[in-house]
Design a protein around this motif. Sequence first.
Motif, PDB file in Angstrom:
ATOM      1  N   ALA A   1       4.267   8.297  -4.130  1.00 51.35           N
ATOM      2  CA  ALA A   1       3.666   8.844  -2.914  1.00 51.35           C
ATOM      3  C   ALA A   1       3.687  10.371  -2.871  1.00 51.35           C
ATOM      4  N   ASP A   2       4.410  10.999  -3.791  1.00 54.38           N
ATOM      5  CA  ASP A   2       4.558  12.459  -3.793  1.00 54.38           C
ATOM      6  C   ASP A   2       3.427  13.085  -4.604  1.00 54.38           C
TER       7      ASP A   2
ATOM      8  N   THR B   1       0.837  -1.199   0.000  1.00 58.42           N
ATOM      9  CA  THR B   1       0.000   0.000   0.000  1.00 58.42           C
ATOM     10  C   THR B   1       0.870   1.247   0.000  1.00 58.42           C
ATOM     11  N   VAL B   2       0.562   2.173  -0.917  1.00 56.22           N
ATOM     12  CA  VAL B   2       1.279   3.445  -1.015  1.00 56.22           C
ATOM     13  C   VAL B   2       0.261   4.575  -0.892  1.00 56.22           C
ATOM     14  N   PHE B   3       0.486   5.488   0.050  1.00 53.98           N
ATOM     15  CA  PHE B   3      -0.426   6.604   0.271  1.00 53.98           C
ATOM     16  C   PHE B   3       0.063   7.827  -0.508  1.00 53.98           C
ATOM     17  N   ARG B   4      -0.852   8.484  -1.159  1.00 54.30           N
ATOM     18  CA  ARG B   4      -0.507   9.623  -2.012  1.00 54.30           C
ATOM     19  C   ARG B   4      -1.429  10.793  -1.660  1.00 54.30           C
TER      20      ARG B   4
ATOM     21  N   HIS C   1      -6.854  12.702  -2.264  1.00 56.36           N
ATOM     22  CA  HIS C   1      -5.778  11.774  -1.975  1.00 56.36           C
ATOM     23  C   HIS C   1      -6.101  10.423  -2.594  1.00 56.36           C
TER      24      HIS C   1
ATOM     25  N   ASP D   1      -5.292  11.442 -10.771  1.00 58.88           N
ATOM     26  CA  ASP D   1      -4.693  10.188 -10.308  1.00 58.88           C
ATOM     27  C   ASP D   1      -5.426   8.991 -10.890  1.00 58.88           C
TER      28      ASP D   1
ATOM     29  N   VAL E   1      -4.950   6.004  -2.643  1.00 57.18           N
ATOM     30  CA  VAL E   1      -4.240   4.862  -2.086  1.00 57.18           C
ATOM     31  C   VAL E   1      -3.906   3.942  -3.258  1.00 57.18           C
TER      32      VAL E   1
ATOM     33  N   PRO F   1       7.835   3.530  -5.459  1.00 54.61           N
ATOM     34  CA  PRO F   1       6.886   3.900  -4.405  1.00 54.61           C
ATOM     35  C   PRO F   1       7.091   5.307  -3.862  1.00 54.61           C
ATOM     36  N   ALA F   2       8.342   5.732  -3.712  1.00 54.82           N
ATOM     37  CA  ALA F   2       8.596   7.055  -3.141  1.00 54.82           C
ATOM     38  C   ALA F   2       8.082   8.159  -4.056  1.00 54.82           C
TER      39      ALA F   2
END
Length: 410
Positions: A394-395, A342-345, A353, A374, A355, A390-391
């Motif tokens: 998430a931005d 899971t990656v939160f954005r 937002h 998105d 997910v 992922p990083a």
Amino acid sequence: MDNKSVVVLGAGHAGVHAAARLAESGRFDRITLVDAQSGVPYERPPLSKEALKAATDSVRKPLRRPDYFAAKGIDLVTGAPAVQVDRSRTAVILAGDTRIPYDTLILATGCRARPMAVPGVQLPGVFSLRTAADSAELTPHLVRGNRLVIIGAGYIGMEVAAAATERGVVVVVLEAQDRVMKRVTSEPVSRFFQQLHEAKGTTFHLGTSVTEFTGLGRVDGVRTSDGQWLPADLAVVGIGVVPNDSLAHEAGIDCSDGILVDQHCRTSDPNIYAIGDVTRFSFSDSEVIRLECVQNALHQAEKATRHILGHTMPESEVPWFWTVQHGVRLQSAGLRRESDETVFRGDPRSGRHSVLYLREGRLAAIDSIGSLADFTSAKKLIGARTALDPATAADPHQKLSAAQLSPADR
């Protein structure tokens, strides 16, 4: 396939789209569209959204204008449930013993509300919501001060809760699972929507089921598995649906919690196709599923009609779903698994937002709240089985497409 007779059973999104596509080809002597409900075929999604917010009874939103079917040469037969598929004589038999012959049959019979087998469920004031008639029956009872108990916190239950509270109804939601919308989304999204509803006044009882509807002559309360009694002026049961596959099953067509179809939407009888919510099909090498959504209904209608016409198949589509609750839109694409990363954005407090759900590093699904950009980008990335960093994903200040990894980076 020229100069043949086609019968389509079911006039929801799938059935209407299939009949329209075949009529536009001009290659058939007769196209008959049959539906058990009366009146012009209509959209189903608004029944638990806009229709319940109206001050008057539910208004049907037609799938096509009333004169469309006659203009296209489609024989529309409504208020006439089919009672048998006679494969040996290639005919559909309707109530009243009307017989309609077919060369090709398309089953688009959809689903019905899952029944609840507890004492008192037949009391007046206990509703389900699947048809325009259901919505029209329920709507007049959604008046300020009435107490509504909703059983089930899926899309339908949550949408009904939102519409009811906006009309001043006191709403309590019972859910047997440990969180809302558990079947369709992840825990963070469940938590977000539960908090949204609670801020509007809805009360939730999770991990709780119904043991009895009480009342003399009309429902006056709900008894729960944890020993509570909740007063109710009305109740709505929204615990899912079951496929209307009995006609196919009784005709000897392969079924398993839905009508089994191949990649062309053919059943085990090559002259019979099935499309929409009633079907079960191979989604991947390891998944055989039913999808209850408009997108899949239309896509399968397109696949079936193209195969009937001998045309090339449409490109595969990523499944997508949506719900609107208290003005907040959740758009989901792909099929999530519990094991996904899971990656939160983005920040939920911003109103936008998402997910993301990664599987073996590739984007497999998304839940997007208020972020059309998105959602649109994710559908393409999911379809392409794109690996993401992922990083970067998430931005929220970077486009989601910027998170794509090249083969060298994987």
